[in-house]
Design a protein around this motif. Structure first.
Motif, PDB file in Angstrom:
ATOM      1  N   ASP A 110      65.526  71.334  75.650  1.00  0.00           N
ATOM      2  CA  ASP A 110      64.751  70.676  74.419  1.00  0.00           C
ATOM      3  C   ASP A 110      65.356  69.484  74.580  1.00  0.00           C
ATOM      4  N   GLU A 111      64.060  68.036  75.284  1.00  0.00           N
ATOM      5  CA  GLU A 111      64.635  67.067  75.326  1.00  0.00           C
ATOM      6  C   GLU A 111      64.651  66.185  74.290  1.00  0.00           C
ATOM      7  N   SER A 112      64.330  66.762  73.129  1.00  0.00           N
ATOM      8  CA  SER A 112      64.983  66.100  71.243  1.00  0.00           C
ATOM      9  C   SER A 112      65.975  66.613  71.336  1.00  0.00           C
ATOM     10  N   VAL A 113      66.768  67.562  71.848  1.00  0.00           N
ATOM     11  CA  VAL A 113      68.050  67.957  71.274  1.00  0.00           C
ATOM     12  C   VAL A 113      69.313  67.004  71.655  1.00  0.00           C
ATOM     13  N   VAL A 114      70.054  66.406  70.541  1.00  0.00           N
ATOM     14  CA  VAL A 114      71.337  66.332  71.699  1.00  0.00           C
ATOM     15  C   VAL A 114      72.707  67.299  70.668  1.00  0.00           C
ATOM     16  N   ALA A 115      73.449  67.144  71.999  1.00  0.00           N
ATOM     17  CA  ALA A 115      74.575  68.351  71.236  1.00  0.00           C
ATOM     18  C   ALA A 115      75.612  67.418  71.320  1.00  0.00           C
ATOM     19  N   TYR A 116      76.514  67.810  70.068  1.00  0.00           N
ATOM     20  CA  TYR A 116      77.842  67.252  70.063  1.00  0.00           C
ATOM     21  C   TYR A 116      78.850  68.043  70.223  1.00  0.00           C
ATOM     22  N   ILE A 117      80.061  67.669  70.126  1.00  0.00           N
ATOM     23  CA  ILE A 117      81.574  68.370  69.774  1.00  0.00           C
ATOM     24  C   ILE A 117      82.119  67.421  68.231  1.00  0.00           C
ATOM     25  N   ILE A 118      82.246  68.245  67.879  1.00  0.00           N
ATOM     26  CA  ILE A 118      82.828  67.964  66.156  1.00  0.00           C
ATOM     27  C   ILE A 118      84.253  68.613  66.285  1.00  0.00           C
ATOM     28  N   ILE A 119      85.620  67.668  66.388  1.00  0.00           N
ATOM     29  CA  ILE A 119      86.705  68.638  66.485  1.00  0.00           C
ATOM     30  C   ILE A 119      87.290  68.072  65.166  1.00  0.00           C
ATOM     31  N   THR A 120      88.320  68.799  64.401  1.00  0.00           N
ATOM     32  CA  THR A 120      89.508  68.907  63.626  1.00  0.00           C
ATOM     33  C   THR A 120      90.391  68.803  64.135  1.00  0.00           C
ATOM     34  N   THR A 121      91.776  68.364  63.694  1.00  0.00           N
ATOM     35  CA  THR A 121      93.442  68.173  64.062  1.00  0.00           C
ATOM     36  C   THR A 121      94.272  68.820  62.609  1.00  0.00           C
ATOM     37  N   SER A 122      94.933  69.632  63.485  1.00  0.00           N
ATOM     38  CA  SER A 122      95.801  69.805  62.436  1.00  0.00           C
ATOM     39  C   SER A 122      96.955  68.843  61.597  1.00  0.00           C
ATOM     40  N   GLY A 123      96.395  67.012  61.946  1.00  0.00           N
ATOM     41  CA  GLY A 123      96.263  66.075  61.342  1.00  0.00           C
ATOM     42  C   GLY A 123      95.338  65.186  59.844  1.00  0.00           C
ATOM     43  N   GLY A 124      94.664  66.749  60.153  1.00  0.00           N
ATOM     44  CA  GLY A 124      93.707  65.823  59.217  1.00  0.00           C
ATOM     45  C   GLY A 124      92.241  65.005  60.296  1.00  0.00           C
ATOM     46  N   LYS A 125      92.431  64.799  61.081  1.00  0.00           N
ATOM     47  CA  LYS A 125      91.337  64.064  61.723  1.00  0.00           C
ATOM     48  C   LYS A 125      90.441  65.020  61.478  1.00  0.00           C
ATOM     49  N   VAL A 126      88.947  64.250  62.119  1.00  0.00           N
ATOM     50  CA  VAL A 126      87.618  64.956  62.693  1.00  0.00           C
ATOM     51  C   VAL A 126      86.715  64.227  62.979  1.00  0.00           C
ATOM     52  N   ILE A 127      86.558  65.421  64.105  1.00  0.00           N
ATOM     53  CA  ILE A 127      86.181  63.702  65.114  1.00  0.00           C
ATOM     54  C   ILE A 127      84.719  64.287  66.017  1.00  0.00           C
ATOM     55  N   LYS A 128      83.263  63.247  65.944  1.00  0.00           N
ATOM     56  CA  LYS A 128      82.509  63.793  66.266  1.00  0.00           C
ATOM     57  C   LYS A 128      81.717  62.954  67.675  1.00  0.00           C
ATOM     58  N   MET A 129      81.920  63.983  69.026  1.00  0.00           N
ATOM     59  CA  MET A 129      81.337  63.507  70.287  1.00  0.00           C
ATOM     60  C   MET A 129      80.480  64.293  70.604  1.00  0.00           C
ATOM     61  N   SER A 130      79.261  62.980  71.230  1.00  0.00           N
ATOM     62  CA  SER A 130      78.649  63.544  72.785  1.00  0.00           C
ATOM     63  C   SER A 130      78.723  64.778  73.787  1.00  0.00           C
ATOM     64  N   MET A 131      78.147  65.552  73.601  1.00  0.00           N
ATOM     65  CA  MET A 131      78.657  66.377  74.877  1.00  0.00           C
ATOM     66  C   MET A 131      78.264  65.918  76.668  1.00  0.00           C
ATOM     67  N   ASP A 132      77.749  64.576  76.571  1.00  0.00           N
ATOM     68  CA  ASP A 132      77.326  64.061  77.055  1.00  0.00           C
ATOM     69  C   ASP A 132      78.494  63.280  78.300  1.00  0.00           C
TER      70      ASP A 132
END
Length: 166
Positions: A110-132
């Motif tokens: 679907d062209e209107s859908v964007v995929a993101y990866i959400i990563i959490t770490t043991s140090g409490g970081k939360v990162i959201k990045m594009s699958m691209d």
């Protein structure tokens, strides 16, 4: 088929036809050997269905050391039950798997859908990045750094989010 991963950096892909029908009260069958060889004292951390006859599906793999990559599902050969699996990063990198997930091709088409990866770490970081931002590489490749980790920090959780773009 089903793609299964253990926390010791081993992955196996087993056809569904390898699973016999069993009664409700049965214990089941071993699918992924986490009792011996390189898998001693390991735990299965994920299992994902692979659509039949669709080798165009991508597999997201993120290591506890902060590396990530996309690999085509046909890079993981079909194996029988009770195997020790293969290393998705290649032994020379000595990385453990934080998460492995088969991506949803229906949503990605679907062209209107964007995929993101959400990563959490043991140090409490939360990162959201594009699958691209991730490369599609061969299975034994290390991938790219997806999160900068502090000394002793590891990736603890990964999820994929599919969002409609505006």
């Amino acid at each position: 088929s089903i793609l299964m991963a253990a926390d010791c950096a081993r992955v196996t892909r087993v056809p569904v036809t390898e699973f016999p029908l069993l009664g409700r009260a049965t214990m089941g069958n071993f699918v992924f050997n986490v009792r011996s060889g390189p898998n001693v004292n390991s735990n299965v951390i994920s299992a994902s269905f692979v659509l039949p006859d669709d080798d165009n599906q991508a597999v997201l793999t993120v290591s506890k050391q902060g590396y990530g990559k996309l690999t085509m599902v046909d890079q993981y050969i079909l194996a029988s039950r009770d195997t020790t699996g293969i290393d998705p990063f290649g032994r020379k990198f000595e990385m453990d798997i934080a998460a492995i997930e088969v991506l949803d091709n229906m949503k990605l088409a679907d062209e209107s859908v964007v995929a993101y990866i959400i990563i959490t770490t043991s140090g409490g970081k939360v990162i959201k990045m594009s699958m691209d931002d991730l490369p599609v590489v061969a299975r034994p490749a290390r991938g790219n750094i997806v999160v900068n980790l502090e000394n002793g920090e590891i990736v603890t959780a990964v999820t994929v989010s599919y969002e409609k773009s505006e």
